[in-house]
Design a protein around this motif. Structure first.
Motif, PDB file in Angstrom:
ATOM      1  N   SER B  27       0.753  -1.205   0.325  1.00  0.00           N
ATOM      2  CA  SER B  27      -0.260   0.251  -0.097  1.00  0.00           C
ATOM      3  C   SER B  27       1.063   1.159  -0.204  1.00  0.00           C
ATOM      4  N   ARG B  28      -0.108   2.253  -1.017  1.00  0.00           N
ATOM      5  CA  ARG B  28       0.970   3.674  -0.492  1.00  0.00           C
ATOM      6  C   ARG B  28       0.284   4.434   1.162  1.00  0.00           C
ATOM      7  N   VAL B  29       1.227   4.762   1.813  1.00  0.00           N
ATOM      8  CA  VAL B  29       0.518   5.204   2.511  1.00  0.00           C
ATOM      9  C   VAL B  29       0.321   6.891   2.533  1.00  0.00           C
ATOM     10  N   LEU B  30      -0.728   7.579   3.033  1.00  0.00           N
ATOM     11  CA  LEU B  30      -1.137   8.843   2.758  1.00  0.00           C
ATOM     12  C   LEU B  30      -1.567   9.613   4.475  1.00  0.00           C
ATOM     13  N   LEU B  31      -1.735  10.452   4.188  1.00  0.00           N
ATOM     14  CA  LEU B  31      -2.068  11.326   5.303  1.00  0.00           C
ATOM     15  C   LEU B  31      -2.656  12.348   4.773  1.00  0.00           C
ATOM     16  N   VAL B  32      -3.709  11.604   5.547  1.00  0.00           N
ATOM     17  CA  VAL B  32      -5.412  13.214   5.119  1.00  0.00           C
ATOM     18  C   VAL B  32      -4.810  14.677   5.330  1.00  0.00           C
ATOM     19  N   ASN B  33      -5.438  15.492   4.642  1.00  0.00           N
ATOM     20  CA  ASN B  33      -4.703  17.101   5.702  1.00  0.00           C
ATOM     21  C   ASN B  33      -6.195  17.627   6.177  1.00  0.00           C
ATOM     22  N   ASP B  34      -6.108  16.694   7.627  1.00  0.00           N
ATOM     23  CA  ASP B  34      -7.343  16.814   7.629  1.00  0.00           C
ATOM     24  C   ASP B  34      -6.782  17.171   9.558  1.00  0.00           C
ATOM     25  N   ALA B  35      -6.643  18.460  10.284  1.00  0.00           N
ATOM     26  CA  ALA B  35      -6.142  18.273  11.564  1.00  0.00           C
ATOM     27  C   ALA B  35      -6.601  18.431  12.232  1.00  0.00           C
ATOM     28  N   ASN B  36      -8.298  18.282  12.156  1.00  0.00           N
ATOM     29  CA  ASN B  36      -8.969  17.118  13.345  1.00  0.00           C
ATOM     30  C   ASN B  36      -8.656  16.711  13.731  1.00  0.00           C
ATOM     31  N   TYR B  37      -8.028  15.796  13.099  1.00  0.00           N
ATOM     32  CA  TYR B  37      -7.320  14.451  13.601  1.00  0.00           C
ATOM     33  C   TYR B  37      -6.449  13.473  12.670  1.00  0.00           C
ATOM     34  N   HIS B  96      -9.002   1.989  -0.520  1.00  0.00           N
ATOM     35  CA  HIS B  96      -8.356   3.222   0.315  1.00  0.00           C
ATOM     36  C   HIS B  96      -8.577   2.595   1.496  1.00  0.00           C
ATOM     37  N   VAL B  97      -7.952   2.663   2.536  1.00  0.00           N
ATOM     38  CA  VAL B  97      -8.031   1.600   4.114  1.00  0.00           C
ATOM     39  C   VAL B  97      -8.131   3.019   5.318  1.00  0.00           C
ATOM     40  N   HIS B  98      -9.012   3.102   5.309  1.00  0.00           N
ATOM     41  CA  HIS B  98      -8.579   4.904   6.278  1.00  0.00           C
ATOM     42  C   HIS B  98      -8.721   4.295   7.971  1.00  0.00           C
ATOM     43  N   ILE B  99      -7.001   4.953   8.433  1.00  0.00           N
ATOM     44  CA  ILE B  99      -6.506   5.094   9.659  1.00  0.00           C
ATOM     45  C   ILE B  99      -6.513   5.626  10.668  1.00  0.00           C
ATOM     46  N   ILE B 100      -8.011   5.826  11.938  1.00  0.00           N
ATOM     47  CA  ILE B 100      -7.937   7.284  11.952  1.00  0.00           C
ATOM     48  C   ILE B 100      -7.881   6.822  13.796  1.00  0.00           C
ATOM     49  N   ALA B 101      -6.641   8.232  13.629  1.00  0.00           N
ATOM     50  CA  ALA B 101      -6.683   8.498  15.905  1.00  0.00           C
ATOM     51  C   ALA B 101      -7.337   9.202  16.385  1.00  0.00           C
ATOM     52  N   ARG B 111     -18.783  10.109  16.932  1.00  0.00           N
ATOM     53  CA  ARG B 111     -19.525   9.957  16.118  1.00  0.00           C
ATOM     54  C   ARG B 111     -18.373   9.930  14.152  1.00  0.00           C
ATOM     55  N   PRO B 112     -18.574   9.014  13.934  1.00  0.00           N
ATOM     56  CA  PRO B 112     -17.398   8.646  12.420  1.00  0.00           C
ATOM     57  C   PRO B 112     -17.176   9.721  12.095  1.00  0.00           C
ATOM     58  N   VAL B 113     -16.204   9.682  11.687  1.00  0.00           N
ATOM     59  CA  VAL B 113     -15.506  11.182  11.120  1.00  0.00           C
ATOM     60  C   VAL B 113     -15.795  11.617   9.966  1.00  0.00           C
ATOM     61  N   TRP B 114     -16.573  11.214   9.131  1.00  0.00           N
ATOM     62  CA  TRP B 114     -17.088  11.439   7.821  1.00  0.00           C
ATOM     63  C   TRP B 114     -18.186  12.591   7.556  1.00  0.00           C
ATOM     64  N   GLY B 115     -18.069  13.548   6.905  1.00  0.00           N
ATOM     65  CA  GLY B 115     -19.426  13.714   7.040  1.00  0.00           C
ATOM     66  C   GLY B 115     -19.231  14.917   8.024  1.00  0.00           C
ATOM     67  N   ALA B 116     -18.452  14.342   9.663  1.00  0.00           N
ATOM     68  CA  ALA B 116     -19.087  14.934  10.917  1.00  0.00           C
ATOM     69  C   ALA B 116     -19.032  16.865  10.946  1.00  0.00           C
ATOM     70  N   VAL B 117     -17.771  17.253  10.411  1.00  0.00           N
ATOM     71  CA  VAL B 117     -17.517  18.067  10.439  1.00  0.00           C
ATOM     72  C   VAL B 117     -16.417  18.775   9.437  1.00  0.00           C
ATOM     73  N   PRO B 118     -16.670  20.413   9.052  1.00  0.00           N
ATOM     74  CA  PRO B 118     -15.277  20.297   7.760  1.00  0.00           C
ATOM     75  C   PRO B 118     -13.909  20.359   8.550  1.00  0.00           C
ATOM     76  N   ARG B 119     -13.308  20.012   6.895  1.00  0.00           N
ATOM     77  CA  ARG B 119     -12.345  20.066   6.760  1.00  0.00           C
ATOM     78  C   ARG B 119     -11.190  21.246   7.636  1.00  0.00           C
ATOM     79  N   SER B 120     -10.519  20.736   8.256  1.00  0.00           N
ATOM     80  CA  SER B 120      -9.279  22.098   8.271  1.00  0.00           C
ATOM     81  C   SER B 120      -8.261  21.380   8.232  1.00  0.00           C
ATOM     82  N   THR B 121      -7.490  22.305   7.295  1.00  0.00           N
ATOM     83  CA  THR B 121      -5.784  21.600   6.135  1.00  0.00           C
ATOM     84  C   THR B 121      -4.778  22.252   7.671  1.00  0.00           C
ATOM     85  N   TYR B 122      -4.146  21.455   7.837  1.00  0.00           N
ATOM     86  CA  TYR B 122      -3.287  21.903   8.554  1.00  0.00           C
ATOM     87  C   TYR B 122      -1.883  22.697   8.557  1.00  0.00           C
TER      88      TYR B 122
END
Lengths: 143, 143
Positions: B27-37, B96-101, B111-122
């Motif tokens: 797998s390619r490993v990515l970090l989602v650009n969302d500073a919420n998590y 793609h597999v999400h792994i979220i802290a 709640r699960p993160v999808w659609g919960a709050v707007p993204r906050s870019t780092y």
């Protein structure tokens, strides 16, 4: 009972929300009582496991085989456009993996199902044949 | 290029939403650009895979090992209360597999993160050390 091997039992919330279909080598298989989507749970019978990484490596491998096998069975037994597979566990701490058959016409599509729409319990006339079809698909040797 | 082995490339939506950390065997490993998590994606480099069951059995086993390894690394590199692991893919068809802290204090909990709050870019000052810490945790031999 050795202290290092405590007894597993199904979390009461999972028991309340779902119907038991049977046991695979690692996991108990449940059908969530929500007629909005065919929705299975795999619950590894390992006491105190909360995360996938709480399982030993052989159990992690078993879990993946059981995810794949029940995913194929769910897809074969239902009409679906996409599978959703997830270990969330923010509310119920016992490790459980959701395997959900999603349809483009289901009431939450394309959102994830959690919290999307209120649960709709099955009528007995719909639940019984679905349970039977899922059991035949998941345990074909015992059909 | 043989027709049975088409070329994989990262889906443009995943590329737009995330920063590449590197490649594991599958797998390619990515970090989602969302500073919420702290939110990783594992994207198996297999063309046309949409579901976990589209992978062959050896790749499924690799995927579970990579899920476990990156989960441990994410937990070690961040402060978290729960891991969320999910293959949803209702919007972006590439597997793609999400792994979220998750933290009890994060803006979507429980709640699960999808659609919960707007993204906050780092901010760059926060992104760079996180990327470095995650790379060290995921690929310790190359640290």
């Amino acid at each position: 009972m050795p202290a290092h091997h405590p007894v597993w039992s199904l979390h009461p919330q999972l028991d309340a929300d779902a119907v038991t279909l049977g046991d695979l080598p690692l996991s108990r298989v449940l059908l969530v009582n929500d007629a909005n989507y065919p929705w299975l749970l795999l619950v590894p019978r390992r006491a105190n496991a909360r995360e996938i990484i709480d399982l030993g490596e052989p159990d992690q491998a078993r879990l993946m085989r059981e995810i794949a096998g029940t995913s194929r069975a769910l897809k074969a037994a239902t009409t679906c456009d996409k599978l959703n597979v997830a270990a969330i566990g923010n509310l119920v701490p016992q490790l459980h993996v959701h395997i959900i058959a999603r349809r483009h016409a289901d009431p939450a599509w394309p959102r994830p199902v959690w919290g999307a729409v209120p649960r709709s319990t099955y009528e007995a006339a719909a639940l019984e044949p679905l349970v039977a079809a899922l059991r035949r698909a998941i345990w074909p040797a015992s059909a």
